[in-house]
Design a protein around this motif. Structure first.
Motif, PDB file in Angstrom:
ATOM      1  N   VAL A 144     -10.910   7.655  13.167  1.00 56.15           N
ATOM      2  CA  VAL A 144     -11.425   9.004  13.387  1.00 56.15           C
ATOM      3  C   VAL A 144     -10.731  10.014  12.480  1.00 56.15           C
ATOM      4  CG1 VAL A 144     -11.705  10.847  15.104  1.00 56.15           C
ATOM      5  CG2 VAL A 144     -12.014   8.453  15.777  1.00 56.15           C
ATOM      6  N   TYR A 145      -9.457   9.799  12.171  1.00 58.47           N
ATOM      7  CA  TYR A 145      -8.705  10.754  11.364  1.00 58.47           C
ATOM      8  C   TYR A 145      -7.746  10.002  10.445  1.00 58.47           C
ATOM      9  CZ  TYR A 145      -4.946   9.903  14.766  1.00 58.47           C
ATOM     10  OH  TYR A 145      -3.996   9.315  15.566  1.00 58.47           O
ATOM     11  N   PRO A 146      -7.334  10.633   9.338  1.00 56.77           N
ATOM     12  CA  PRO A 146      -6.382   9.990   8.439  1.00 56.77           C
ATOM     13  C   PRO A 146      -5.077   9.645   9.163  1.00 56.77           C
ATOM     14  CG  PRO A 146      -7.339  11.939   7.419  1.00 56.77           C
ATOM     15  CD  PRO A 146      -7.768  11.966   8.853  1.00 56.77           C
ATOM     16  N   LEU A 147      -4.459   8.553   8.762  1.00 52.55           N
ATOM     17  CA  LEU A 147      -3.191   8.084   9.323  1.00 52.55           C
ATOM     18  C   LEU A 147      -3.320   7.608  10.767  1.00 52.55           C
ATOM     19  CD1 LEU A 147      -0.655  10.723   7.915  1.00 52.55           C
ATOM     20  CD2 LEU A 147      -1.541   8.668   6.829  1.00 52.55           C
ATOM     21  N   GLU A 148      -4.531   7.407  11.257  1.00 47.33           N
ATOM     22  CA  GLU A 148      -4.702   6.918  12.634  1.00 47.33           C
ATOM     23  C   GLU A 148      -4.061   5.546  12.810  1.00 47.33           C
ATOM     24  OE1 GLU A 148      -8.293   5.362  15.559  1.00 47.33           O
ATOM     25  OE2 GLU A 148      -8.712   7.033  14.194  1.00 47.33           O
ATOM     26  N   LEU A 149      -4.259   4.641  11.845  1.00 46.35           N
ATOM     27  CA  LEU A 149      -3.685   3.306  11.962  1.00 46.35           C
ATOM     28  C   LEU A 149      -2.156   3.381  11.935  1.00 46.35           C
ATOM     29  CD1 LEU A 149      -6.044   1.180   9.675  1.00 46.35           C
ATOM     30  CD2 LEU A 149      -6.253   1.709  12.115  1.00 46.35           C
ATOM     31  N   LEU A 150      -1.619   4.246  11.091  1.00 42.94           N
ATOM     32  CA  LEU A 150      -0.164   4.416  11.042  1.00 42.94           C
ATOM     33  C   LEU A 150       0.356   4.938  12.368  1.00 42.94           C
ATOM     34  CD1 LEU A 150       2.460   4.421   9.345  1.00 42.94           C
ATOM     35  CD2 LEU A 150       1.900   6.786   8.722  1.00 42.94           C
ATOM     36  N   ASP A 151      -0.339   5.888  12.964  1.00 46.50           N
ATOM     37  CA  ASP A 151       0.082   6.427  14.256  1.00 46.50           C
ATOM     38  C   ASP A 151       0.066   5.343  15.328  1.00 46.50           C
ATOM     39  OD1 ASP A 151       0.407   8.891  13.146  1.00 46.50           O
ATOM     40  OD2 ASP A 151      -1.454   9.738  13.906  1.00 46.50           O
ATOM     41  N   ARG A 152      -0.977   4.527  15.337  1.00 47.70           N
ATOM     42  CA  ARG A 152      -1.067   3.455  16.346  1.00 47.70           C
ATOM     43  C   ARG A 152       0.081   2.466  16.195  1.00 47.70           C
ATOM     44  NH1 ARG A 152      -6.885   0.997  15.723  1.00 47.70           N
ATOM     45  NH2 ARG A 152      -5.967  -0.524  17.153  1.00 47.70           N
ATOM     46  N   LEU A 153       0.400   2.135  14.971  1.00 47.34           N
ATOM     47  CA  LEU A 153       1.516   1.218  14.737  1.00 47.34           C
ATOM     48  C   LEU A 153       2.838   1.839  15.163  1.00 47.34           C
ATOM     49  CD1 LEU A 153       0.451  -0.096  11.226  1.00 47.34           C
ATOM     50  CD2 LEU A 153       0.793  -1.544  13.229  1.00 47.34           C
ATOM     51  N   SER A 154       3.072   3.069  14.743  1.00 38.87           N
ATOM     52  CA  SER A 154       4.352   3.725  15.014  1.00 38.87           C
ATOM     53  C   SER A 154       4.637   3.870  16.493  1.00 38.87           C
ATOM     54  CB  SER A 154       4.378   5.105  14.339  1.00 38.87           C
ATOM     55  OG  SER A 154       4.234   4.983  12.938  1.00 38.87           O
ATOM     56  N   GLU A 155       3.572   4.051  17.270  1.00 38.45           N
ATOM     57  CA  GLU A 155       3.743   4.247  18.712  1.00 38.45           C
ATOM     58  C   GLU A 155       4.121   2.966  19.448  1.00 38.45           C
ATOM     59  OE1 GLU A 155       0.015   5.831  19.897  1.00 38.45           O
ATOM     60  OE2 GLU A 155       0.389   7.833  19.058  1.00 38.45           O
ATOM     61  N   ARG A 156       3.833   1.795  18.863  1.00 42.28           N
ATOM     62  CA  ARG A 156       3.937   0.559  19.643  1.00 42.28           C
ATOM     63  C   ARG A 156       4.830  -0.514  19.038  1.00 42.28           C
ATOM     64  NH1 ARG A 156      -1.893  -1.446  21.204  1.00 42.28           N
ATOM     65  NH2 ARG A 156      -0.580  -2.952  22.302  1.00 42.28           N
ATOM     66  N   VAL A 157       5.480  -0.226  17.929  1.00 39.12           N
ATOM     67  CA  VAL A 157       6.377  -1.241  17.360  1.00 39.12           C
ATOM     68  C   VAL A 157       7.830  -0.801  17.562  1.00 39.12           C
ATOM     69  CG1 VAL A 157       4.653  -1.915  15.655  1.00 39.12           C
ATOM     70  CG2 VAL A 157       6.362  -0.202  15.047  1.00 39.12           C
ATOM     71  N   PRO A 158       8.773  -1.734  17.592  1.00 36.98           N
ATOM     72  CA  PRO A 158      10.174  -1.380  17.850  1.00 36.98           C
ATOM     73  C   PRO A 158      10.869  -0.726  16.659  1.00 36.98           C
ATOM     74  CG  PRO A 158       9.942  -3.756  17.527  1.00 36.98           C
ATOM     75  CD  PRO A 158       8.558  -3.201  17.593  1.00 36.98           C
ATOM     76  N   GLN A 159      10.358  -0.916  15.455  1.00 37.43           N
ATOM     77  CA  GLN A 159      10.994  -0.339  14.271  1.00 37.43           C
ATOM     78  C   GLN A 159      10.806   1.180  14.253  1.00 37.43           C
ATOM     79  OE1 GLN A 159       8.870  -2.850  14.317  1.00 37.43           O
ATOM     80  NE2 GLN A 159       9.810  -4.639  13.340  1.00 37.43           N
ATOM     81  N   THR A 160      11.794   1.885  13.725  1.00 35.52           N
ATOM     82  CA  THR A 160      11.744   3.353  13.703  1.00 35.52           C
ATOM     83  C   THR A 160      11.016   3.906  12.481  1.00 35.52           C
ATOM     84  OG1 THR A 160      13.935   3.346  12.669  1.00 35.52           O
ATOM     85  CG2 THR A 160      13.843   3.633  15.064  1.00 35.52           C
ATOM     86  N   THR A 161      10.827   3.080  11.477  1.00 34.63           N
ATOM     87  CA  THR A 161      10.099   3.489  10.272  1.00 34.63           C
ATOM     88  C   THR A 161       9.031   2.450   9.966  1.00 34.63           C
ATOM     89  OG1 THR A 161      12.036   4.617   9.356  1.00 34.63           O
ATOM     90  CG2 THR A 161      10.284   4.027   7.805  1.00 34.63           C
ATOM     91  N   VAL A 162       7.828   2.920   9.683  1.00 32.57           N
ATOM     92  CA  VAL A 162       6.712   2.017   9.392  1.00 32.57           C
ATOM     93  C   VAL A 162       6.126   2.374   8.033  1.00 32.57           C
ATOM     94  CG1 VAL A 162       4.425   1.207  10.088  1.00 32.57           C
ATOM     95  CG2 VAL A 162       6.149   1.728  11.834  1.00 32.57           C
ATOM     96  N   VAL A 163       5.995   1.372   7.181  1.00 30.41           N
ATOM     97  CA  VAL A 163       5.325   1.525   5.881  1.00 30.41           C
ATOM     98  C   VAL A 163       4.042   0.718   5.959  1.00 30.41           C
ATOM     99  CG1 VAL A 163       5.486   1.200   3.391  1.00 30.41           C
ATOM    100  CG2 VAL A 163       7.545   1.758   4.707  1.00 30.41           C
ATOM    101  N   LEU A 164       2.926   1.364   5.681  1.00 31.19           N
ATOM    102  CA  LEU A 164       1.610   0.733   5.826  1.00 31.19           C
ATOM    103  C   LEU A 164       0.835   0.826   4.518  1.00 31.19           C
ATOM    104  CD1 LEU A 164      -0.857  -0.395   7.454  1.00 31.19           C
ATOM    105  CD2 LEU A 164      -1.356   1.991   8.078  1.00 31.19           C
ATOM    106  N   ALA A 165       0.229  -0.285   4.131  1.00 28.76           N
ATOM    107  CA  ALA A 165      -0.713  -0.292   3.006  1.00 28.76           C
ATOM    108  C   ALA A 165      -2.074  -0.694   3.544  1.00 28.76           C
ATOM    109  CB  ALA A 165      -0.257  -1.267   1.924  1.00 28.76           C
ATOM    110  N   VAL A 166      -3.057   0.161   3.342  1.00 27.13           N
ATOM    111  CA  VAL A 166      -4.446  -0.171   3.652  1.00 27.13           C
ATOM    112  C   VAL A 166      -5.137  -0.330   2.312  1.00 27.13           C
ATOM    113  CG1 VAL A 166      -6.554   0.527   4.823  1.00 27.13           C
ATOM    114  CG2 VAL A 166      -4.345   1.171   5.777  1.00 27.13           C
ATOM    115  N   GLY A 167      -5.308  -1.576   1.874  1.00 21.91           N
ATOM    116  CA  GLY A 167      -5.697  -1.794   0.494  1.00 21.91           C
ATOM    117  C   GLY A 167      -4.556  -1.355  -0.396  1.00 21.91           C
ATOM    118  N   ASP A 168      -4.836  -0.450  -1.338  1.00 22.34           N
ATOM    119  CA  ASP A 168      -3.766   0.061  -2.199  1.00 22.34           C
ATOM    120  C   ASP A 168      -3.332   1.469  -1.816  1.00 22.34           C
ATOM    121  OD1 ASP A 168      -5.953   1.492  -2.993  1.00 22.34           O
ATOM    122  OD2 ASP A 168      -5.894   0.899  -5.097  1.00 22.34           O
ATOM    123  N   ASP A 169      -3.751   1.930  -0.628  1.00 23.44           N
ATOM    124  CA  ASP A 169      -3.354   3.253  -0.137  1.00 23.44           C
ATOM    125  C   ASP A 169      -2.104   3.117   0.719  1.00 23.44           C
ATOM    126  OD1 ASP A 169      -3.270   5.913   0.647  1.00 23.44           O
ATOM    127  OD2 ASP A 169      -4.660   5.604   2.308  1.00 23.44           O
TER     128      ASP A 169
END
Length: 334
Positions: free
Chosen positions: A64-89
């Protein structure tokens, strides 16, 4: 092997499950999955502070909005920093380092790598480790930091041949002094929006106020993301164009959202003529500007020129809001 479930084609659910016990997840179907997993596993510090996720380029089609996948990951993983690649983005977020800084690092490495996602990710992880003094290898007298480029280079050499040569040849960049990519005038308006959001969120038993508070926060967040991405990916003229466009539009919105207009309309509608019409005008303007900013973010990601189509004519037509710039400056002390 973990595969994407039918209920979550983005692959985020599988990534969250994998990151409970590891720090790297490369989705099935991503080109060079095994080699990329090895290279990224060698790059992460091993203290469960940084997670790296690679998803296919179409993973965000249903968002629905930019960075939605990053937000979902950040909320539910134990790591404090998340780096995400969606394709080459590349995207990044953190709860221990300024999120604007880690996103800037990711975007700069994405641009510098020229489409080589693996290189961009490894460089991003290295710089984030440098930004965080508590990460392994950065302690005084630590003996492992000097080995990190060698270990990473060896893993990449085995996995991807010539990519390692580029990694070893490239000098590690000195971390930049943090500078707010949001122009001062825009930052002033964003800060005021967030102050007003609290007023709407604290209005009890009013669903319109609750929705407005959520809308204000979404707008403020998207404005920040637009200028973060412009700062990393766009030409200077595009930044100036966006600043000119949103300086007045945000000021108009702030004036309309102030306590003496929309908030008063919601709390004392009996004191206004056509209160429902006025409320609808402000809410439509808020939604329209947010939609345009999301479109602008997508244009920046696609390296396209910015397009602006929202006029806010309904707000300009209200005599109470006509002198919106004067009102904003008076309320904000600008």
């Amino acid at each position: 092997m973990i595969s994407s479930t039918a209920s979550d084609p983005s692959g985020v659910t599988d990534a969250i499950a994998a990151l409970q016990s590891g720090d790297v997840y490369v989705a099935p179907g991503v080109q060079g999955q095994s080699a990329m997993t090895d290279a990224l596993s060698a790059a992460v510090p091993g203290d469960r502070t940084i997670a790296v996720v690679v998803l296919p380029e179409d993973a965000d089609l249903g968002t629905v909005y930019p960075l939605e996948l990053l937000d979902r990951l950040s909320e539910r993983v134990p790591q404090t920093t998340v780096v995400l690649a969606v394709g080459d983005d590349l995207q990044a977020g953190s709860t221990v380092i300024d999120s604007n800084d880690v996103l800037r690092i990711a975007n700069e490495n994405e641009a510098a790598a020229g489409g080589d996602t693996q290189t961009a990710l490894v460089e991003t992880v290295q710089q984030i480790v440098e930004e965080n003094p508590s990460s392994p290898g950065l302690e005084a007298g630590g003996g492992t930091d000097w080995l990190l480029p060698v270990v990473i280079g060896g893993a990449v050499l085995l996995a991807a041949g010539g990519t390692a040569i580029g990694l070893l040849a490239r000098r590690r960049r000195t971390p930049k002094t943090a500078v707010d990519p949001v122009p001062p005038g825009i930052r002033l308006r964003v800060d005021r929006l967030r102050e007003l959001r609290v007023d709407y969120a604290n209005l009890p038993g009013n669903p319109v106020a609750t929705e407005t508070a959520a809308g204000i926060e979404a707008l403020a967040s998207h404005v920040e993301q637009l200028f973060v991405r412009l700062d990393a990916k766009a030409e200077t003229d595009q930044v100036a164009l966006a600043e000119a466009e949103y300086s007045d539009k945000l000021a108009r919105l702030v004036a309309a959202l102030e306590r003496d207009y929309l908030l008063d309309l919601l709390t004392r509608p009996d004191l206004w003529d056509a209160p429902e019409e006025r409320v609808a005008e402000v809410r439509e303007a808020l939604a329209a500007v947010t939609t345009q900013i999301i479109d602008n973010i997508k244009q920046v990601n696609a390296r396209k020129g910015l397009l602006f189509q929202v006029s806010l004519d309904s707000l300009i037509g209200r005599s109470e809001l006509r002198d919106w710039e004067r009102q904003f400056k008076k309320n904000s002390g600008e």
